[in-house]
Design an enzyme around this catalytic site. Structure first.
Site, PDB file in Angstrom:
ATOM      1  N   LYS A   1       0.934  -1.155  -0.023  1.00  0.00           N
ATOM      2  CA  LYS A   1       0.187   0.118  -0.187  1.00  0.00           C
ATOM      3  C   LYS A   1       0.810   1.166  -0.064  1.00  0.00           C
ATOM      4  O   LYS A   1       0.663   2.246  -0.731  1.00  0.00           O
ATOM      5  CB  LYS A   1      -1.016   0.171   1.057  1.00  0.00           C
ATOM      6  CG  LYS A   1      -1.995  -1.310   1.457  1.00  0.00           C
ATOM      7  CD  LYS A   1      -2.892  -0.997   2.456  1.00  0.00           C
ATOM      8  CE  LYS A   1      -2.217  -1.142   3.718  1.00  0.00           C
ATOM      9  NZ  LYS A   1      -1.634  -2.471   4.252  1.00  0.00           N
TER      10      LYS A   1
ATOM     11  N   ARG B   1      -9.576   0.490   9.077  1.00  0.00           N
ATOM     12  CA  ARG B   1      -8.991  -0.726   9.208  1.00  0.00           C
ATOM     13  C   ARG B   1     -10.238  -1.629  10.165  1.00  0.00           C
ATOM     14  O   ARG B   1     -10.002  -2.908  10.464  1.00  0.00           O
ATOM     15  CB  ARG B   1      -7.848  -0.804  10.214  1.00  0.00           C
ATOM     16  CG  ARG B   1      -6.766  -1.292   9.153  1.00  0.00           C
ATOM     17  CD  ARG B   1      -5.527  -0.879  10.339  1.00  0.00           C
ATOM     18  NE  ARG B   1      -4.208  -1.679  10.075  1.00  0.00           N
ATOM     19  CZ  ARG B   1      -3.111  -1.041   9.490  1.00  0.00           C
ATOM     20  NH1 ARG B   1      -3.101   0.073   8.722  1.00  0.00           N
ATOM     21  NH2 ARG B   1      -2.354  -1.792   9.457  1.00  0.00           N
TER      22      ARG B   1
ATOM     23  N   ARG C   1      11.322  -6.381   4.680  1.00  0.00           N
ATOM     24  CA  ARG C   1      11.187  -5.025   4.971  1.00  0.00           C
ATOM     25  C   ARG C   1      11.970  -4.716   6.399  1.00  0.00           C
ATOM     26  O   ARG C   1      12.200  -3.852   6.575  1.00  0.00           O
ATOM     27  CB  ARG C   1       9.934  -4.515   4.920  1.00  0.00           C
ATOM     28  CG  ARG C   1       9.626  -3.181   4.952  1.00  0.00           C
ATOM     29  CD  ARG C   1       8.179  -2.817   4.807  1.00  0.00           C
ATOM     30  NE  ARG C   1       7.406  -3.107   5.940  1.00  0.00           N
ATOM     31  CZ  ARG C   1       6.198  -2.732   6.165  1.00  0.00           C
ATOM     32  NH1 ARG C   1       5.495  -2.312   4.907  1.00  0.00           N
ATOM     33  NH2 ARG C   1       5.436  -3.145   7.180  1.00  0.00           N
TER      34      ARG C   1
ATOM     35  N   ARG D   1      11.280  -1.286  11.814  1.00  0.00           N
ATOM     36  CA  ARG D   1      10.097  -1.426  12.513  1.00  0.00           C
ATOM     37  C   ARG D   1      10.169  -2.623  13.421  1.00  0.00           C
ATOM     38  O   ARG D   1      10.424  -3.804  12.845  1.00  0.00           O
ATOM     39  CB  ARG D   1       8.955  -1.194  11.612  1.00  0.00           C
ATOM     40  CG  ARG D   1       8.419   0.067  11.024  1.00  0.00           C
ATOM     41  CD  ARG D   1       7.631   0.017   9.986  1.00  0.00           C
ATOM     42  NE  ARG D   1       6.326  -0.675  10.503  1.00  0.00           N
ATOM     43  CZ  ARG D   1       5.246  -0.578   9.575  1.00  0.00           C
ATOM     44  NH1 ARG D   1       5.249  -0.157   8.556  1.00  0.00           N
ATOM     45  NH2 ARG D   1       4.194  -1.423  10.193  1.00  0.00           N
TER      46      ARG D   1
ATOM     47  N   ARG E   1      -0.436  -9.528  13.224  1.00  0.00           N
ATOM     48  CA  ARG E   1      -0.810  -8.650  12.250  1.00  0.00           C
ATOM     49  C   ARG E   1      -1.710  -9.030  11.321  1.00  0.00           C
ATOM     50  O   ARG E   1      -2.874  -8.556  10.675  1.00  0.00           O
ATOM     51  CB  ARG E   1       0.190  -7.599  11.590  1.00  0.00           C
ATOM     52  CG  ARG E   1       1.012  -6.973  12.609  1.00  0.00           C
ATOM     53  CD  ARG E   1       2.328  -6.535  12.233  1.00  0.00           C
ATOM     54  NE  ARG E   1       2.396  -5.631  11.228  1.00  0.00           N
ATOM     55  CZ  ARG E   1       3.464  -5.255  10.330  1.00  0.00           C
ATOM     56  NH1 ARG E   1       4.417  -5.814  10.644  1.00  0.00           N
ATOM     57  NH2 ARG E   1       3.340  -4.471   9.282  1.00  0.00           N
TER      58      ARG E   1
HETATM   59  P1  ADP Z   1       1.361  -2.425   7.727  1.00  0.00           P
HETATM   60  O1  ADP Z   1       0.114  -2.016   6.799  1.00  0.00           O
HETATM   61  O2  ADP Z   1       2.466  -2.731   7.316  1.00  0.00           O
HETATM   62  O3  ADP Z   1       0.848  -3.253   8.695  1.00  0.00           O
HETATM   63  P2  ADP Z   1       0.990   0.296   8.976  1.00  0.00           P
HETATM   64  O4  ADP Z   1       2.246   1.393   8.883  1.00  0.00           O
HETATM   65  O5  ADP Z   1      -0.271   0.795   8.108  1.00  0.00           O
HETATM   66  O6  ADP Z   1       1.520  -0.942   8.692  1.00  0.00           O
HETATM   67  O7  ADP Z   1       0.538   0.405  10.321  1.00  0.00           O
HETATM   68  C1  ADP Z   1       1.229   0.015  11.800  1.00  0.00           C
HETATM   69  C2  ADP Z   1       0.480  -0.051  12.761  1.00  0.00           C
HETATM   70  O8  ADP Z   1      -0.089   1.209  13.054  1.00  0.00           O
HETATM   71  C3  ADP Z   1      -0.810  -1.134  12.896  1.00  0.00           C
HETATM   72  O9  ADP Z   1      -0.218  -2.598  13.081  1.00  0.00           O
HETATM   73  C4  ADP Z   1      -1.642  -0.726  13.892  1.00  0.00           C
HETATM   74  O10 ADP Z   1      -0.973  -0.876  15.263  1.00  0.00           O
HETATM   75  C5  ADP Z   1      -1.499   1.067  13.788  1.00  0.00           C
HETATM   76  N1  ADP Z   1      -2.376   1.475  12.750  1.00  0.00           N
HETATM   77  C6  ADP Z   1      -2.245   2.091  11.657  1.00  0.00           C
HETATM   78  N2  ADP Z   1      -3.352   2.229  11.054  1.00  0.00           N
HETATM   79  C7  ADP Z   1      -4.437   2.002  11.780  1.00  0.00           C
HETATM   80  C8  ADP Z   1      -5.807   1.933  11.883  1.00  0.00           C
HETATM   81  N3  ADP Z   1      -6.551   2.580  10.749  1.00  0.00           N
HETATM   82  N4  ADP Z   1      -6.601   1.430  13.103  1.00  0.00           N
HETATM   83  C9  ADP Z   1      -5.870   1.115  13.987  1.00  0.00           C
HETATM   84  N5  ADP Z   1      -4.629   0.925  13.968  1.00  0.00           N
HETATM   85  C10 ADP Z   1      -4.071   1.285  13.018  1.00  0.00           C
END
Ligand code: ADP
Length: 189
Positions: free
Chosen positions: A14, A88, A127, A133, A145
């Site tokens: 994404k 999400r 990654r 991270r 996740r």
């Molecule tokens: P990825 O898509 O690789 O899991 P992101 O950078 O989108 O990583 O998100 C990292 C973390 O940030 C998620 O695992 C969650 O803990 C938090 N997060 C991000 N977006 C949301 C969301 N819309 N709702 C709840 N938690 C979120």
């Protein structure tokens, strides 16, 4: 206004694809994950978000929705937005609909990147080498996740399907190929 929800599991691409869409269509890119990571690390909010994200759990809706709304409000003249990593949960999707409706606009389309689980895991492990991270470095957290995605996030696709706004995009192949698939999907909106 072009409001694109770029959807898919962790590791689907994404972030990479958002940059390309942002450039081509002149959109604002909002990644809630990036917003959480960019908070002042000494702030209570950053510590709270990190306590969830580092374990691979979702940050609670109430906090995430507020953060998203304040981020969108920073770009009052945007001709469109790519939402990356939001919504999400179904509650977040409902909140986004209400927030956009109040501005006289709506989600144009959800583009959902489809990638098999084995491929996601190997991408995230690779990654970890560059992202630094915590949530990429540990296979148990990656697994959490993916499970959180399957249980809490995947149903959000149904929310947009009911509105006839869901397009599934094959997320396997070269970055260019996937970008071109996304471009075609957007050009046919
Ligand atoms: P990825 O898509 O690789 O899991 P992101 O950078 O989108 O990583 O998100 C990292 C973390 O940030 C998620 O695992 C969650 O803990 C938090 N997060 C991000 N977006 C949301 C969301 N819309 N709702 C709840 N938690 C979120």
């Amino acid at each position: 206004m072009l409001n694109i929800v770029l959807f898919g599991p962790p590791g689907a691409g994404k972030g990479t694809q958002s940059e390309r869409l942002q450039e081509k269509y002149g959109l604002v890119h909002i990644s809630t994950g990036d917003v959480f990571r960019a908070l002042d690390p000494d702030s209570d909010l950053a510590k709270l978000a990190k306590s969830y994200a580092d374990k691979g759990n979702l940050v609670p809706d109430e906090i995430t929705i507020k953060i998203l709304e304040s981020e969108v409000s920073k770009f009052p003249n945007a001709k469109g937005v790519i939402y990356d990593g939001f919504p999400r949960t179904t509650a977040q999707a409902e909140a986004l609909d209400a927030f956009l409706a109040a501005k006289g606009t709506s989600v144009t389309s959800m583009l959902s990147l489809v990638v098999p689980e084995d491929e996601l895991k190997s991408r995230l492990i690779a990654r970890a080498e560059v992202s630094g991270r915590k949530d990429d470095a540990d296979p148990a957290i990656i697994q959490n996740r993916i499970e959180t995605y399957n249980n809490s996030t995947a149903p959000v696709a149904g929310f947009y399907q009911e509105q006839d706004k869901l397009s599934e995009i094959d997320g396997v192949g070269s970055i260019e190929d996937i970008t071109n698939r996304l471009f075609s999907a957007i050009d046919s909106l």
